[in-house]
Scaffold this active site. Structure first.
Site, PDB file in Angstrom:
ATOM      1  N   LYS A  43     -42.841 -31.154  42.029  1.00 47.56           N
ATOM      2  CA  LYS A  43     -44.161 -31.568  43.263  1.00 47.56           C
ATOM      3  C   LYS A  43     -43.435 -32.230  44.462  1.00 47.56           C
ATOM      4  O   LYS A  43     -42.504 -32.399  45.108  1.00 47.56           O
ATOM      5  CB  LYS A  43     -44.583 -32.512  43.045  1.00 47.56           C
ATOM      6  CG  LYS A  43     -44.326 -33.432  42.525  1.00 47.56           C
ATOM      7  CD  LYS A  43     -45.051 -34.969  41.821  1.00 47.56           C
ATOM      8  CE  LYS A  43     -44.693 -35.549  41.389  1.00 47.56           C
ATOM      9  NZ  LYS A  43     -45.120 -36.838  40.387  1.00 47.56           N
ATOM     10  N   ARG A 141     -57.000 -41.982  35.517  1.00 51.83           N
ATOM     11  CA  ARG A 141     -56.335 -40.329  36.920  1.00 51.83           C
ATOM     12  C   ARG A 141     -56.287 -39.529  35.982  1.00 51.83           C
ATOM     13  O   ARG A 141     -57.847 -39.027  35.843  1.00 51.83           O
ATOM     14  CB  ARG A 141     -54.895 -40.943  37.068  1.00 51.83           C
ATOM     15  CG  ARG A 141     -55.032 -39.736  38.458  1.00 51.83           C
ATOM     16  CD  ARG A 141     -53.432 -40.385  38.858  1.00 51.83           C
ATOM     17  NE  ARG A 141     -52.108 -39.692  37.878  1.00 51.83           N
ATOM     18  CZ  ARG A 141     -51.431 -39.359  38.402  1.00 51.83           C
ATOM     19  NH1 ARG A 141     -50.982 -39.710  39.722  1.00 51.83           N
ATOM     20  NH2 ARG A 141     -50.509 -39.111  37.769  1.00 51.83           N
ATOM     21  N   HIS A 170     -49.011 -39.712  30.636  1.00 49.92           N
ATOM     22  CA  HIS A 170     -48.163 -40.372  32.504  1.00 49.92           C
ATOM     23  C   HIS A 170     -48.398 -42.496  32.544  1.00 49.92           C
ATOM     24  O   HIS A 170     -50.012 -42.899  32.011  1.00 49.92           O
ATOM     25  CB  HIS A 170     -49.125 -39.925  32.938  1.00 49.92           C
ATOM     26  CG  HIS A 170     -47.740 -40.033  34.683  1.00 49.92           C
ATOM     27  ND1 HIS A 170     -46.671 -39.116  34.004  1.00 49.92           N
ATOM     28  CD2 HIS A 170     -48.564 -40.262  35.680  1.00 49.92           C
ATOM     29  CE1 HIS A 170     -46.269 -40.201  35.724  1.00 49.92           C
ATOM     30  NE2 HIS A 170     -47.111 -40.345  36.208  1.00 49.92           N
ATOM     31  N   ARG A 226     -39.896 -35.954  31.429  1.00 48.21           N
ATOM     32  CA  ARG A 226     -40.416 -35.393  33.005  1.00 48.21           C
ATOM     33  C   ARG A 226     -39.729 -36.427  34.094  1.00 48.21           C
ATOM     34  O   ARG A 226     -40.822 -36.271  34.919  1.00 48.21           O
ATOM     35  CB  ARG A 226     -42.294 -35.000  33.476  1.00 48.21           C
ATOM     36  CG  ARG A 226     -42.652 -34.661  32.100  1.00 48.21           C
ATOM     37  CD  ARG A 226     -44.761 -34.179  32.490  1.00 48.21           C
ATOM     38  NE  ARG A 226     -44.496 -35.756  32.074  1.00 48.21           N
ATOM     39  CZ  ARG A 226     -45.194 -36.818  32.316  1.00 48.21           C
ATOM     40  NH1 ARG A 226     -45.461 -36.166  31.107  1.00 48.21           N
ATOM     41  NH2 ARG A 226     -45.784 -37.974  32.198  1.00 48.21           N
ATOM     42  N   TYR A 271     -42.192 -49.368  73.062  1.00 48.29           N
ATOM     43  CA  TYR A 271     -44.035 -50.332  73.140  1.00 48.29           C
ATOM     44  C   TYR A 271     -44.008 -51.263  72.564  1.00 48.29           C
ATOM     45  O   TYR A 271     -43.763 -51.843  71.640  1.00 48.29           O
ATOM     46  CB  TYR A 271     -44.325 -49.170  72.328  1.00 48.29           C
ATOM     47  CG  TYR A 271     -44.774 -47.479  73.105  1.00 48.29           C
ATOM     48  CD1 TYR A 271     -44.874 -47.432  74.076  1.00 48.29           C
ATOM     49  CD2 TYR A 271     -43.865 -46.604  71.713  1.00 48.29           C
ATOM     50  CE1 TYR A 271     -45.602 -46.074  74.464  1.00 48.29           C
ATOM     51  CE2 TYR A 271     -44.103 -45.322  72.398  1.00 48.29           C
ATOM     52  CZ  TYR A 271     -44.740 -44.838  73.781  1.00 48.29           C
ATOM     53  OH  TYR A 271     -45.362 -43.548  74.273  1.00 48.29           O
ATOM     54  N   CYS A 318     -40.964 -45.115  67.340  1.00 51.42           N
ATOM     55  CA  CYS A 318     -41.558 -43.850  68.592  1.00 51.42           C
ATOM     56  C   CYS A 318     -41.757 -42.777  67.885  1.00 51.42           C
ATOM     57  O   CYS A 318     -40.957 -42.430  66.508  1.00 51.42           O
ATOM     58  CB  CYS A 318     -40.852 -44.177  69.604  1.00 51.42           C
ATOM     59  SG  CYS A 318     -40.255 -45.538  70.909  1.00 51.42           S
ATOM     60  N   MET A 319     -42.969 -42.396  67.923  1.00 52.35           N
ATOM     61  CA  MET A 319     -43.166 -40.125  67.416  1.00 52.35           C
ATOM     62  C   MET A 319     -41.507 -40.059  67.702  1.00 52.35           C
ATOM     63  O   MET A 319     -41.077 -39.823  66.212  1.00 52.35           O
ATOM     64  CB  MET A 319     -44.461 -39.741  68.324  1.00 52.35           C
ATOM     65  CG  MET A 319     -44.022 -38.611  67.884  1.00 52.35           C
ATOM     66  SD  MET A 319     -45.601 -37.675  68.577  1.00 52.35           S
ATOM     67  CE  MET A 319     -47.027 -38.728  68.047  1.00 52.35           C
ATOM     68  N   ASP A 320     -40.535 -39.968  68.687  1.00 60.06           N
ATOM     69  CA  ASP A 320     -39.924 -38.481  68.530  1.00 60.06           C
ATOM     70  C   ASP A 320     -38.089 -39.647  68.625  1.00 60.06           C
ATOM     71  O   ASP A 320     -37.304 -39.095  68.820  1.00 60.06           O
ATOM     72  CB  ASP A 320     -40.096 -37.913  69.280  1.00 60.06           C
ATOM     73  CG  ASP A 320     -41.062 -37.619  69.920  1.00 60.06           C
ATOM     74  OD1 ASP A 320     -41.312 -36.687  68.948  1.00 60.06           O
ATOM     75  OD2 ASP A 320     -41.453 -37.548  70.902  1.00 60.06           O
TER      76      ASP A 320
HETATM   77  C1  LIG Z   1     -44.299 -37.243  39.656  1.00 55.63           C
HETATM   78  C2  LIG Z   1     -44.482 -37.021  38.474  1.00 55.63           C
HETATM   79  C3  LIG Z   1     -43.042 -37.634  37.102  1.00 55.63           C
HETATM   80  C4  LIG Z   1     -42.062 -37.471  37.772  1.00 55.63           C
HETATM   81  O1  LIG Z   1     -42.335 -39.248  38.087  1.00 55.63           O
HETATM   82  P1  LIG Z   1     -40.422 -39.892  38.355  1.00 55.63           P
HETATM   83  O2  LIG Z   1     -41.046 -41.599  38.887  1.00 55.63           O
HETATM   84  O3  LIG Z   1     -40.254 -39.338  40.351  1.00 55.63           O
HETATM   85  O4  LIG Z   1     -39.797 -39.474  37.752  1.00 55.63           O
HETATM   86  C5  LIG Z   1     -43.536 -37.130  35.864  1.00 55.63           C
HETATM   87  N1  LIG Z   1     -44.993 -36.992  35.809  1.00 55.63           N
HETATM   88  C6  LIG Z   1     -45.867 -36.549  36.281  1.00 55.63           C
HETATM   89  C7  LIG Z   1     -47.628 -36.556  35.603  1.00 55.63           C
HETATM   90  C8  LIG Z   1     -45.410 -37.163  37.298  1.00 55.63           C
HETATM   91  O5  LIG Z   1     -47.194 -36.481  38.554  1.00 55.63           O
END
Ligand SMILES: *Cc1c(COP(=O)(O)O)cnc(C)c1O
Length: 386
Positions: A43, A141, A170, A226, A271, A318-320
Site C-alpha cells: 500500500k 477501525r 489487525h 501480512r 528561516y 526549508c522547502m527545497d
Molecule cells: C499496513 C498493514 C499491514 C503491514 O504493516 P507493517 O507494520 O508494515 O508490517 C498489515 N495489515 C494491515 C491491515 C495493514 O494495514
C-alpha cells in the site's frame, strides 16, 4: 535529467528480504506445522518505494498475494501488469466498486453495508466474488465488531454471490511490548472464529500479523502473515530483527552538496535564524527539503553522511534544501550526501530517522516526495520513475 536528490531502490534486496521473511515463518523441521502464506503489503506506493516495481519484483520472487489500501491502488497495480491476487484492505463505501470486478481484486468485507454493496454489484454480473472477512478485535477501525457477530453477520454470510476465502484481524499495539491489548485481541480473534463456525462459516484461512506481531508472537502467524515494513528491510523501533532473520533496507536517499559557505560567530542560518554559529563554521547546502519529505523537526536534530562522516542538520529544514555543519570536514560542491543509507562504514536507516523525530519508520519511507526519482536496480525491468 535526474534531480541531484534521488532514491535508490534495490529490488534484489527486496526479494532477499521477502525470502528471509518466508524462511523465518516456515515451521521448524518436523511433521507438524504448515507454512504460513505471505501477503506482501504494497500500500501507499509500496511505502514510497514505487508500487508497480515493488509488486512485480515480489511477484517474481514468488509472492502468492499482495495487499493494498484501496481499489484505486489495486487498479494501478493491475495496469502495471501485476497478475497475482490483490487484497484491498480499506473500506469500499466511497469507491467505485466496478474496479473490483474489472481488475479482479479481492475486497475486504468489513461492514454489513459493504457486503450489501458488493452483493448488489456481483449479482447482475453473475459472478461469485472472492473476498476476505475482517473482524475488529480492538483497533476500532475497519471490521465487524468481534462481540456481536451473531447480529451483524447472519445476513452477510447468506449473500449468494460472496465467497469468503479468509478471515482476518489487525493488531493495534503489536509494536508496544507489554501492552495488554495485543493478547486480548489475539484471544478475541480466536473467539470470533469459533463464533463464525457457529454461524455456519466453516474453517477458513486466517491471518492477523503485521511485521510487529509476526516478530512478537508466533501464535499470530496462523495461516498467513501480512508484513510490510520487514520487506522494506526495517523492524519496528522496539523490536530488533531476531538472529534468524537478516534484513537490509531496500531504499536509500542520496543527494549532493550544491554550495558551501563560511559563517562567522554570531551569524545565523536559515528561516527564523534558529541556528547561530558559536565558532567559525562552514555549512554545506543540500538540495532536499520538506517538499522531498524531510521532516521539519529534523532541524538541529537529524544527521546525514558526507565524506564518510555524520554531520548535523543545522538551521531550518526549508522547502527545497537543508544546511549541514561541515566545519570539521573538507567538503566541496558535488560531494555525495547520504540522507538515508550507507556511506563508508556508517549507515543511517529510516528507523533511526524515525526515532529522532518520534515517528515510525513507515512514515519516513512513505513521505519521500513525488519529485524524487526512484532509481531501480536488481530487476529485469531496469529503471523506472514514479
Ligand atoms: C499496513 C498493514 C499491514 C503491514 O504493516 P507493517 O507494520 O508494515 O508490517 C498489515 N495489515 C494491515 C491491515 C495493514 O494495514
Amino acid at each position: 535529467m535526474v534531480h541531484p536528490t534521488f532514491a535508490r531502490i534495490d529490488l534484489a534486496v527486496l526479494k532477499a528480504n521477502y525470502r528471509a521473511v518466508r524462511a523465518f515463518v516456515a515451521p521448524e523441521a518436523g511433521p507438524a506445522g504448515r507454512h504460513p502464506g505471505l501477503i506482501a503489503v504494497v500500500k501507499a506506493n509500496a511505502y514510497g518505494h514505487g508500487a508497480v516495481a515493488v509488486a512485480r519484483a515480489l511477484e517474481a520472487a514468488g509472492a502468492a498475494m499482495l495487499a493494498c489500501a484501496d481499489i484505486e491502488e489495486g487498479v494501478r497495480l493491475r495496469r502495471g501488469g501485476v497478475r497475482i491476487p490483490i487484497l484491498v484492505f480499506g473500506a469500499l463505501s466511497v469507491s467505485d466498486l466496478g474496479g473490483v470486478f474489472e481488475h479482479g481484486l479481492t475486497p475486504t468485507v468489513s461492514s454489513p453495508s459493504a457486503a450489501r454493496a458488493l452483493q448488489a454489484a456481483a449479482a447482475p454480473r453473475g459472478v461469485r466474488l472472492h473476498c476476505h472477512l475482517k473482524i475488529d478485535t480492538g483497533m476500532n477501525r475497519f471490521g465487524f465488531r468481534h462481540d456481536n457477530l451473531g447480529t451483524t453477520l447472519a445476513a452477510v454470510l447468506a449473500s449468494p454471490n460472496l465467497v469468503f476465502d479468509a478471515v482476518y484481524t489487525h493488531f493495534a499495539t503489536a509494536d508496544q511490548p507489554g501492552h495488554g491489548l495485543f493478547e486480548q485481541q489475539r484471544q478475541r480473534f480466536d473467539a470470533a472464529l469459533a463464533a463464525l463456525s457457529r454461524l455456519g462459516l466453516g474453517p477458513r484461512p486466517r491471518h492477523a500479523a503485521n511485521s510487529a506481531a509476526l516478530l512478537r508472537d508466533r501464535r499470530t502467524w496462523l495461516d498467513a502473515v501480512r508484513p510490510g515494513l520487514l520487506l522494506y528491510g526495517l523492524t519496528p523501533a522496539s523490536q530488533a530483527a531476531p538472529a534468524g532473520l537478516r534484513l537490509r533496507p531496500v531504499m536509500s536517499l542520496r543527494s549532493r552538496v550544491v554550495a558551501v559557505k563560511g559563517m562567522r560567530p554570531g551569524e545565523s542560518a536559515g528561516y527564523g535564524a534558529r541556528f547561530t554559529a558559536t565558532r567559525p563554521t562552514r555549512v554545506a547546502v543540500v538540495p532536499a527539503g520538506y517538499a522531498d519529505g524531510l521532516d521539519v523537526r529534523l532541524a538541529g536534530v537529524g544527521e546525514v553522511l558526507v565524506g564518510g562522516r555524520r554531520v548535523r542538520i543545522v538551521g531550518s529544514v526549508c522547502m527545497d534544501s537543508i544546511t549541514i555543519d561541515v566545519t570539521e570536514l573538507d567538503v566541496e560542491p558535488g560531494d555525495d550526501v547520504v540522507l538515508i543509507g550507507a556511506q563508508g562504514d556508517d549507515c543511517i536507516d529510516a528507523g533511526e530517522v524515525a526515532c529522532w523525530i518520534g515517528t515510525v519508520p513507515h512514515e519516513i519511507m512513505c513521505r519521500v516526495g513525488s519529485r524524487i526519482a526512484r532509481v531501480y536496480s536488481g530487476a529485469e525491468t531496469g529503471s523506472e520513475s514514479s
